[in-house]
Motif scaffolding. Structure first.
Motif, PDB file in Angstrom:
ATOM      1  N   ALA A 183      36.814  44.085  47.104  1.00  0.00           N
ATOM      2  CA  ALA A 183      38.719  44.084  47.094  1.00  0.00           C
ATOM      3  C   ALA A 183      38.972  43.598  45.122  1.00  0.00           C
ATOM      4  O   ALA A 183      39.730  43.820  44.412  1.00  0.00           O
ATOM      5  N   ALA A 184      38.591  42.035  45.675  1.00  0.00           N
ATOM      6  CA  ALA A 184      39.300  41.826  44.635  1.00  0.00           C
ATOM      7  C   ALA A 184      38.421  41.776  42.983  1.00  0.00           C
ATOM      8  O   ALA A 184      39.612  42.302  41.837  1.00  0.00           O
ATOM      9  N   VAL A 185      37.542  42.407  42.794  1.00  0.00           N
ATOM     10  CA  VAL A 185      36.414  43.204  41.885  1.00  0.00           C
ATOM     11  C   VAL A 185      37.466  44.777  41.310  1.00  0.00           C
ATOM     12  O   VAL A 185      38.470  44.597  40.171  1.00  0.00           O
ATOM     13  N   ARG A 186      37.832  45.145  42.444  1.00  0.00           N
ATOM     14  CA  ARG A 186      39.058  46.594  42.058  1.00  0.00           C
ATOM     15  C   ARG A 186      40.054  45.684  41.397  1.00  0.00           C
ATOM     16  O   ARG A 186      41.356  47.041  40.773  1.00  0.00           O
ATOM     17  N   SER A 187      41.194  44.579  42.205  1.00  0.00           N
ATOM     18  CA  SER A 187      42.314  44.682  41.429  1.00  0.00           C
ATOM     19  C   SER A 187      42.394  43.704  40.183  1.00  0.00           C
ATOM     20  O   SER A 187      42.714  44.051  39.163  1.00  0.00           O
ATOM     21  N   TRP A 188      40.654  42.991  39.875  1.00  0.00           N
ATOM     22  CA  TRP A 188      41.019  42.552  38.771  1.00  0.00           C
ATOM     23  C   TRP A 188      40.652  44.069  37.478  1.00  0.00           C
ATOM     24  O   TRP A 188      41.575  43.598  36.646  1.00  0.00           O
ATOM     25  N   ALA A 189      39.979  44.764  38.143  1.00  0.00           N
ATOM     26  CA  ALA A 189      40.395  45.354  37.372  1.00  0.00           C
ATOM     27  C   ALA A 189      41.745  46.287  36.723  1.00  0.00           C
ATOM     28  O   ALA A 189      41.537  47.050  35.980  1.00  0.00           O
ATOM     29  N   ALA A 190      42.276  46.519  37.968  1.00  0.00           N
ATOM     30  CA  ALA A 190      44.029  47.173  37.421  1.00  0.00           C
ATOM     31  C   ALA A 190      45.039  45.958  37.359  1.00  0.00           C
ATOM     32  O   ALA A 190      45.267  46.701  36.715  1.00  0.00           O
ATOM     33  N   GLY A 191      43.923  44.862  36.998  1.00  0.00           N
ATOM     34  CA  GLY A 191      44.840  44.120  36.253  1.00  0.00           C
ATOM     35  C   GLY A 191      46.011  42.623  37.309  1.00  0.00           C
ATOM     36  O   GLY A 191      46.533  42.004  36.428  1.00  0.00           O
ATOM     37  N   ASP A 192      45.332  43.330  38.744  1.00  0.00           N
ATOM     38  CA  ASP A 192      45.978  42.339  39.271  1.00  0.00           C
ATOM     39  C   ASP A 192      44.776  40.651  39.481  1.00  0.00           C
ATOM     40  O   ASP A 192      43.837  41.192  40.208  1.00  0.00           O
ATOM     41  N   THR A 193      44.939  40.013  39.353  1.00  0.00           N
ATOM     42  CA  THR A 193      43.664  38.918  38.909  1.00  0.00           C
ATOM     43  C   THR A 193      44.741  37.874  40.107  1.00  0.00           C
ATOM     44  O   THR A 193      43.581  36.887  40.651  1.00  0.00           O
ATOM     45  N   GLY A 194      45.059  38.014  40.883  1.00  0.00           N
ATOM     46  CA  GLY A 194      45.027  37.444  42.077  1.00  0.00           C
ATOM     47  C   GLY A 194      44.681  36.780  42.730  1.00  0.00           C
ATOM     48  O   GLY A 194      43.780  35.604  43.129  1.00  0.00           O
ATOM     49  N   PRO A 195      43.481  38.151  43.692  1.00  0.00           N
ATOM     50  CA  PRO A 195      42.447  37.695  44.164  1.00  0.00           C
ATOM     51  C   PRO A 195      41.901  36.806  43.698  1.00  0.00           C
ATOM     52  O   PRO A 195      41.026  36.663  44.227  1.00  0.00           O
TER      53      PRO A 195
END
Length: 328
Positions: free
Chosen positions: A27-39
């Motif tokens: 989930a953190a990897v997908r968020s990172w790819a989308a620009g959400d670096t929080g997780p």
């Protein structure tokens, strides 16, 4: 020369694996790819608290001063989890480069922050840096010069979670022929950490594919019982098992004249083994393996991107050949 991990190193690797599993890394990897670096930054904080980011940094600069093998144990687990962020640059390449400089001033300014969890990234020659918008320290290493970077536009990567940015040299931190030698050390340590990432990713792909083959049925039997599937999985296991001793050997010879050759051999074999694991994973999983929603894709795209992120296969084969001919 011993190519087996100690019980302490094995336990350390297991603890890093548990930390990353608890952080819901896909989930953190997908968020990172989308620009959400929080997780993803929460994962980085956990790794820093566990001492992973300070393993290669000396105690003088706030790190643990551990052996290179210890760092590679951690990076195998990071690769197994496909964790996002410029972790190779932060924990391996930049510390090795800065600590090889004759003047420790730059290292003293940057490394304590990295050991505590601040991210750093660096471009070696090519004007692209990983996650330069997230890193607090962005460097450019070009020839005999080390500079801070000016960050430009984003560049598309094979792996959406490896966000690349164009960078240009800015303020010069240090320069000279001794800096060139330090840059070579930083590159080699980064390439070696990337080899460990690939090894870990290959193991994750093999595990996922083996489990899938046990559950997926055709003609009333698990596909893992078919000889053709067994043979493919066995080939992947052999390739990974052959790559691992080369990675460990390279970790043991980072201070030797053969460092470049050993690092190149480790990266080449790990990349080939991980790529084989990704191809077999796609073949065994079938169409579902191609879908972005299926977690398998996170490791497949990571492997494809990492194969050339730290030098092409031709570059590393040339280094090995030059070393064997005595022309390096």
């Amino acid at each position: 020369m011993r190519f087996a991990l100690s019980p302490e190193q094995t336990d350390f690797g297991a603890s890093v694996r548990k930390l990353l599993e608890a952080g819901r890394t896909p989930a953190a990897v997908r968020s990172w790819a989308a620009g959400d670096t929080g997780p993803g930054l929460a994962l980085v904080r956990g790794l820093a608290d566990a001492g992973v980011l300070g393993l290669a940094i000396t105690e003088e600069h706030g790190g643990l001063g551990a052996e290179p093998v210890d760092l590679l144990v951690a990076f195998q687990e990071i690769g197994r989890a496909a964790a996002p962020g410029p972790l190779v640059e932060t924990a391996a390449a930049i510390p090795a480069l800065l600590q090889a400089l004759p003047d420790s001033t730059v290292a003293g300014d940057i490394l304590p922050g990295l050991a505590e969890g601040a991210l750093g990234t660096i471009a070696f020659g090519e004007p692209l840096a990983l996650d330069a918008d997230t890193a607090g320290t962005v460097l450019v290493a070009d020839g005999p010069r080390l500079s801070r970077a000016t960050v430009g536009e984003a560049v598309r990567s094979l792996d959406p979670a490896r966000r690349l940015f164009r960078v240009e040299p800015g303020e010069v931190l240090t320069e000279g022929e001794e800096v060139r030698t330090a840059i070579a050390a930083g590159f080699d340590h980064g390439a070696l950490a990337a080899a460990a990432l690939l090894l870990g990713a290959g193991k994750a792909l093999l595990h996922a594919t083996t489990e899938y083959a046990k559950q997926r049925k055709q003609f009333g039997a698990p596909i893992g019982s078919f000889q053709a599937v067994k043979q493919q999985l066995a080939d992947v296991l052999i390739a990974l098992d052959l790559a691992e001793p080369l990675v460990l050997r390279a970790a043991l010879t980072t201070a030797e004249p053969t460092r470049g050759r050993d690092v190149s051999a480790a990266l080449l074999t790990s990349a080939d083994a991980a790529y084989l694991a990704s191809r077999v994973a796609l073949q065994v999983h079938g169409a579902i393996g191609y879908t972005a929603e299926y977690d398998l894709s996170l490791w497949i795209t990571r492997v494809r991107a990492l194969r050339s992120a730290w030098g092409t296969a031709d570059f590393h084969r040339s280094r090995i050949a030059d070393s064997l001919r005595g022309t390096e």
